[in-house]
Scaffold this motif. Structure first.
Motif, PDB file in Angstrom:
ATOM      1  N   ASP A 118       0.820  -1.209   0.000  1.00 59.75           N
ATOM      2  CA  ASP A 118       0.000   0.000   0.000  1.00 59.75           C
ATOM      3  C   ASP A 118       0.856   1.262   0.000  1.00 59.75           C
ATOM      4  N   PHE A 119       2.059   1.179   0.559  1.00 57.47           N
ATOM      5  CA  PHE A 119       2.995   2.302   0.479  1.00 57.47           C
ATOM      6  C   PHE A 119       3.300   2.616  -0.989  1.00 57.47           C
ATOM      7  N   ASN A 120       3.496   1.572  -1.759  1.00 59.95           N
ATOM      8  CA  ASN A 120       3.746   1.763  -3.197  1.00 59.95           C
ATOM      9  C   ASN A 120       2.491   2.269  -3.905  1.00 59.95           C
ATOM     10  N   LYS A 121       1.331   1.716  -3.515  1.00 61.79           N
ATOM     11  CA  LYS A 121       0.083   2.037  -4.211  1.00 61.79           C
ATOM     12  C   LYS A 121      -0.443   3.427  -3.884  1.00 61.79           C
ATOM     13  N   TYR A 122      -0.402   3.795  -2.613  1.00 59.19           N
ATOM     14  CA  TYR A 122      -1.058   5.033  -2.190  1.00 59.19           C
ATOM     15  C   TYR A 122      -0.102   6.202  -1.965  1.00 59.19           C
ATOM     16  N   VAL A 123       1.203   5.931  -1.951  1.00 58.72           N
ATOM     17  CA  VAL A 123       2.168   7.014  -1.763  1.00 58.72           C
ATOM     18  C   VAL A 123       3.058   7.174  -2.996  1.00 58.72           C
ATOM     19  N   VAL A 124       3.761   6.088  -3.357  1.00 57.77           N
ATOM     20  CA  VAL A 124       4.760   6.188  -4.422  1.00 57.77           C
ATOM     21  C   VAL A 124       4.121   6.427  -5.789  1.00 57.77           C
ATOM     22  N   GLU A 125       3.163   5.597  -6.156  1.00 57.21           N
ATOM     23  CA  GLU A 125       2.572   5.728  -7.492  1.00 57.21           C
ATOM     24  C   GLU A 125       1.885   7.081  -7.710  1.00 57.21           C
ATOM     25  N   PRO A 126       1.087   7.575  -6.736  1.00 60.44           N
ATOM     26  CA  PRO A 126       0.526   8.920  -6.939  1.00 60.44           C
ATOM     27  C   PRO A 126       1.601  10.009  -7.036  1.00 60.44           C
ATOM     28  N   LEU A 127       2.672   9.889  -6.242  1.00 60.74           N
ATOM     29  CA  LEU A 127       3.754  10.868  -6.320  1.00 60.74           C
ATOM     30  C   LEU A 127       4.452  10.813  -7.678  1.00 60.74           C
ATOM     31  N   ALA A 128       4.652   9.597  -8.203  1.00 59.02           N
ATOM     32  CA  ALA A 128       5.298   9.450  -9.509  1.00 59.02           C
ATOM     33  C   ALA A 128       4.454  10.107 -10.607  1.00 59.02           C
ATOM     34  N   LYS A 129       3.144   9.861 -10.554  1.00 55.56           N
ATOM     35  CA  LYS A 129       2.255  10.478 -11.546  1.00 55.56           C
ATOM     36  C   LYS A 129       2.251  11.999 -11.410  1.00 55.56           C
ATOM     37  N   LYS A 130       2.249  12.451 -10.174  1.00 52.05           N
ATOM     38  CA  LYS A 130       2.245  13.897  -9.936  1.00 52.05           C
ATOM     39  C   LYS A 130       3.532  14.534 -10.449  1.00 52.05           C
ATOM     40  N   ALA A 131       4.665  13.851 -10.219  1.00 56.31           N
ATOM     41  CA  ALA A 131       5.948  14.375 -10.684  1.00 56.31           C
ATOM     42  C   ALA A 131       5.998  14.433 -12.209  1.00 56.31           C
ATOM     43  N   ASP A 132       5.502  13.386 -12.866  1.00 57.84           N
ATOM     44  CA  ASP A 132       5.485  13.374 -14.331  1.00 57.84           C
ATOM     45  C   ASP A 132       4.598  14.499 -14.870  1.00 57.84           C
ATOM     46  N   ALA A 133       3.446  14.711 -14.188  1.00 61.91           N
ATOM     47  CA  ALA A 133       2.550  15.781 -14.624  1.00 61.91           C
ATOM     48  C   ALA A 133       3.199  17.153 -14.422  1.00 61.91           C
ATOM     49  N   LYS A 134       3.914  17.314 -13.303  1.00 59.81           N
ATOM     50  CA  LYS A 134       4.603  18.582 -13.051  1.00 59.81           C
ATOM     51  C   LYS A 134       5.679  18.843 -14.093  1.00 59.81           C
ATOM     52  N   TYR A 135       6.365  17.770 -14.479  1.00 63.52           N
ATOM     53  CA  TYR A 135       7.395  17.933 -15.515  1.00 63.52           C
ATOM     54  C   TYR A 135       6.758  18.374 -16.832  1.00 63.52           C
ATOM     55  N   ALA A 136       5.597  17.789 -17.161  1.00 59.66           N
ATOM     56  CA  ALA A 136       4.901  18.167 -18.397  1.00 59.66           C
ATOM     57  C   ALA A 136       4.487  19.640 -18.346  1.00 59.66           C
ATOM     58  N   GLU A 137       4.030  20.095 -17.179  1.00 60.03           N
ATOM     59  CA  GLU A 137       3.663  21.506 -17.030  1.00 60.03           C
ATOM     60  C   GLU A 137       4.888  22.403 -17.204  1.00 60.03           C
ATOM     61  N   TYR A 138       5.997  21.961 -16.633  1.00 60.84           N
ATOM     62  CA  TYR A 138       7.240  22.729 -16.748  1.00 60.84           C
ATOM     63  C   TYR A 138       7.695  22.827 -18.202  1.00 60.84           C
ATOM     64  N   GLU A 139       7.600  21.729 -18.926  1.00 58.87           N
ATOM     65  CA  GLU A 139       8.015  21.716 -20.331  1.00 58.87           C
ATOM     66  C   GLU A 139       7.139  22.627 -21.183  1.00 58.87           C
ATOM     67  N   ALA A 140       5.842  22.681 -20.844  1.00 56.46           N
ATOM     68  CA  ALA A 140       4.910  23.463 -21.656  1.00 56.46           C
ATOM     69  C   ALA A 140       4.934  24.948 -21.304  1.00 56.46           C
ATOM     70  N   ALA A 141       5.468  25.299 -20.140  1.00 54.88           N
ATOM     71  CA  ALA A 141       5.449  26.691 -19.687  1.00 54.88           C
ATOM     72  C   ALA A 141       6.484  27.531 -20.430  1.00 54.88           C
ATOM     73  N   THR A 142       6.252  28.820 -20.431  1.00 52.52           N
ATOM     74  CA  THR A 142       7.188  29.762 -21.062  1.00 52.52           C
ATOM     75  C   THR A 142       7.370  30.971 -20.138  1.00 52.52           C
ATOM     76  N   GLY A 143       8.449  31.708 -20.376  1.00 57.58           N
ATOM     77  CA  GLY A 143       8.684  32.940 -19.644  1.00 57.58           C
ATOM     78  C   GLY A 143       8.829  32.718 -18.147  1.00 57.58           C
ATOM     79  N   ASP A 144       8.258  33.672 -17.378  1.00 59.68           N
ATOM     80  CA  ASP A 144       8.332  33.597 -15.919  1.00 59.68           C
ATOM     81  C   ASP A 144       7.612  32.366 -15.373  1.00 59.68           C
ATOM     82  N   GLU A 145       6.593  31.924 -16.086  1.00 61.82           N
ATOM     83  CA  GLU A 145       5.828  30.756 -15.648  1.00 61.82           C
ATOM     84  C   GLU A 145       6.700  29.509 -15.636  1.00 61.82           C
TER      85      GLU A 145
END
Length: 697
Positions: free
Chosen positions: A335-362
């Motif tokens: 459950d540590f993997n299911k409820y902590v690690v996997e959601p964090l991994a997805k969140k990190a990947d999504a944050k990276y996608a936001e970072y890649e798509a952002a421009t300027g100060d954003e």
């Protein structure tokens, strides 16, 4: 005259109030002395006319404020305390339930004093106000066709000659008339005590339909008694003579289907959160996704708390073998993997996608968000949570699935430290991370395969392998001895040809050519023997190490099985025998053992027979070869001082074919091998088909 009338009215009002109070006080005293069943009472002897009542609909009314003084004659309904005094229970309670699905409101009070029940009538009002509310009332019935001169005709249940009968009587449709009815029914004696035998019992119950809108529900009583009696749960409000009481400590409410469902879920949510069991929270989220975002944070914190406890237990297991894991601990890892690690991994990947798509100060802002998330991820991959060595602890206890899950979780966390970094000219993206995780999983599967085999041997689940490897190693070393003896005989024969008066010095031979051929042949034999023996020695060492390795595992497995059956002697570690370790150690390369005759440089020394010295070489043993290779020498040889008979098969590079010049019967070839599959031995000066060629003189 006018004054006299007023005084008379006042006295009557006071008298009625006292009488009413006396009746309900008598009932209160009586309730304290009764149980569930009322001794001496009877019921069911009177048949009611008509059919059971259908649920009534609430009456929508308009309520206006009033400052009119309340007279005793205005007491047209009962306060909650008076209703309770009618109930035949030592703990009277009026239950009001609402079914949103059926849109039905039910009121139940249980058994009650029903001698004058024809005077009572339940009513539900719905004022046209916002927010919605409902007013429940037990009022005195006022039949329009049976009332004259301020009194109405009612049916009273009275005991006559030992049996209850229905008797028509007329009373005022108010509290004073109800008290007179009770007195007329004979349930009280002259001293104001209740006569239990004269109580006619029935069930206080009614219902209302089409209650579909949410709103508070209170008990309404009209008249001065509502304010004069102590309310059980307190007042909600008052409007003139109308007093509104709470029906419970917290008040009651009617709910629509939608509101009831929302409240039910809110109650369930509060319950699972208070339970402290993250599994209940996870189950609730899986069934109610609308609460997911709200409860995910709570779930994560609850899982992390349990992960700390399990990680601490894994640390303790390394120091104390008595500490064990239970199934709940193993589920925490998953459950540590299911409820902590996997959601964090997805969140990190999504944050990276936001970072890649952002421009300027954003873009800078998104980069900071990604970096902050990576810092959070890092703290979950070390103390007080799971560490790398915890995988080894799980493996040692045979918990391979949990070790596999933990390895994946740690790989997911660790590889996401690198998101957005540049390594060897390549930017680490989520795809790069995923490839790294998959490679880690594949590599760990190979490690687990070996660990699983070790564990199964150590717990007695596999058949022994060590005898096989010991046997192979022994045969290979015996092979070296036989080969050495055979090659030595051949080499010594070549030396004998080179002696004065020997084969090469016969008058009809080219002595120089013969000596050269023998010297070449000796070098060839030495090289072949060295190479073949080296291969066998290396293989023998390899198989010996495997044998010792498996023997250690098997010994530990035997002790483990014996310990399971309480055999302490067998479970105790035995003294090492034949240099076999009691604790298995994985095989590792080491220098080959030195055989007799092998020099440090890999060459061999031989005793060269002197001229005239006779030697008899007996037929040699067939060598053992676990690799099933084909020898270049086919046939048999017999060595003696009188000559040498040799027959070759295959291709022989020689100017002479067929029978050799010396004639003796072909007997034995020490180089003969039967099966041809695999040959690890490299050929020297080989001819066609992997066979050796040399000149026959």
């Amino acid at each position: 005259m006018k004054t006299k009338f007023a005084l008379t009215f006042t006295l009557l009002a006071v008298s009625s109030g006292v009488m009413a109070q006396d009746f309900f006080s008598a009932m209160e005293s009586y309730q304290k002395s009764i149980g569930v069943d009322i001794e001496g009472s009877s019921h069911g002897t009177i048949k009611k006319s008509g059919t059971p009542e259908d649920p009534k609909k609430p009456t929508v009314i308009s309520v206006n404020g009033s400052n009119k003084p309340c007279e005793s004659s205005d007491q047209t309904s009962l306060p909650l305390n008076y209703i309770h005094r009618l109930l035949l229970s030592s703990n009277p309670e009026l239950k009001v339930d609402h079914s949103p699905k059926n849109e039905k409101l039910t009121v139940k009070g249980g058994s009650f004093v029903a001698n004058c029940q024809s005077m009572l009538e339940w009513n539900l009002q719905q004022p046209g106000t916002e927010p919605k509310e409902y007013d429940l009332e037990l009022k005195f019935a006022k039949p329009s066709d049976k009332c004259t001169d301020g009194k109405c005709e009612y049916t009273v249940s009275k005991k006559v000659d030992g049996a209850f009968q229905n008797i028509k009587m007329s009373f005022s449709p108010n509290l004073a008339g109800f008290k007179e009815c009770m007195k007329a029914s004979g349930i009280m004696d002259e001293k104001g005590k209740v006569i239990a035998a004269n109580i006619y019992r029935d069930q206080m119950e009614t219902s209302f339909s089409e209650i579909s809108e949410s709103g508070a529900i209170n008990l309404l009583s009209n008249g001065p008694e509502g304010k004069q009696t102590d309310p059980k749960f307190g007042y909600e409000k008052q409007n003139g003579c109308m007093v509104y009481e709470k029906l419970s400590e917290k008040g009651l409410e009617v709910l629509s289907v939608a509101d009831a469902d929302t409240k039910r879920l809110e109650n369930e949510k509060a319950k699972v959160c208070e339970s402290g069991d993250y599994r209940q929270v996870a189950d609730f989220i899986s069934k109610n996704e609308a609460f997911s975002s709200e409860l995910q944070v709570i779930l994560k914190e609850m899982v992390l708390e349990q992960a700390k406890k399990t990680a601490k237990k894994l640390d303790d297991m390394e120091k104390d073998p008595k500490v064990t894991l239970d199934p709940e601990d193993l589920s925490v890892i998953s459950d540590f993997n299911k409820y902590v690690v996997e959601p964090l991994a997805k969140k990190a990947d999504a944050k990276y996608a936001e970072y890649e798509a952002a421009t300027g100060d954003e873009k800078a802002h998104k980069k900071k968000e990604l970096d902050d998330l990576i810092l959070e991820i890092k703290k979950y991959n070390t103390t007080p949570y799971f560490k790398t060595n915890h995988k080894n602890t799980l493996v040692a206890k045979g918990q391979f699935d949990s070790a596999r899950i933990l390895n994946t979780a740690q790989a997911n966390l660790k590889n996401r430290y690198r998101l957005g970094a540049k390594e060897s000219g390549v930017i680490v993206t989520p795809d790069v991370v995923q490839n790294a995780v998959e490679n880690n999983e594949e590599s760990y599967e190979g490690i687990l395969a070996t660990k699983i085999e070790e564990y199964e041997f150590k717990t007695g689940q596999r058949e022994s392998k060590s005898p096989y490897f010991y046997s192979v190693a022994s045969n290979l070393r015996e092979n070296v001895k036989i080969r050495t003896a055979n090659y030595t005989a051949e080499i010594q024969y070549e030396y004998s040809r080179m002696q004065q008066g020997g084969y090469c010095y016969q008058y009809y031979r080219n002595t120089q050519k013969c000596l050269q051929d023998s010297a070449t042949r000796i070098q060839q034999l030495q090289a072949e023997m060295t190479q073949f023996n080296k291969v066998d020695e290396e293989r023998a060492t390899e198989f010996s190490e495997k044998a010792e390795y498996y023997k250690g595992l098997e010994d530990e497995g035997s002790r483990y099985v014996a310990g399971q059956y309480g055999d302490d002697d067998a479970a105790a570690p035995a003294a090492p025998a034949n240099n076999v370790p009691t604790t298995p150690v994985s095989p590792s390369p080491r220098a080959a053992e030195t055989s007799v005759g092998i020099q440090p440089n890999g060459s061999y020394n031989f005793n060269i027979p002197q001229q005239g010295q006779q030697q008899q070489y007996q037929p040699q043993q067939q060598q053992y070869n676990p690799y099933q290779y084909t020898s270049p020498y086919m046939g048999q040889q017999n060595y003696a001082s009188t000559g040498f008979n040799y027959t070759m098969s295959g291709n022989v590079n020689s100017g002479y074919y067929g029978q050799m010049p010396w004639s003796q019967q072909q007997q034995y070839n020490p180089y003969q091998y039967q099966q041809q599959q695999y040959n690890p031995y490299q050929n020297y000066n080989g001819g066609a088909q992997g066979q050796y060629s040399f000149y026959i003189r």
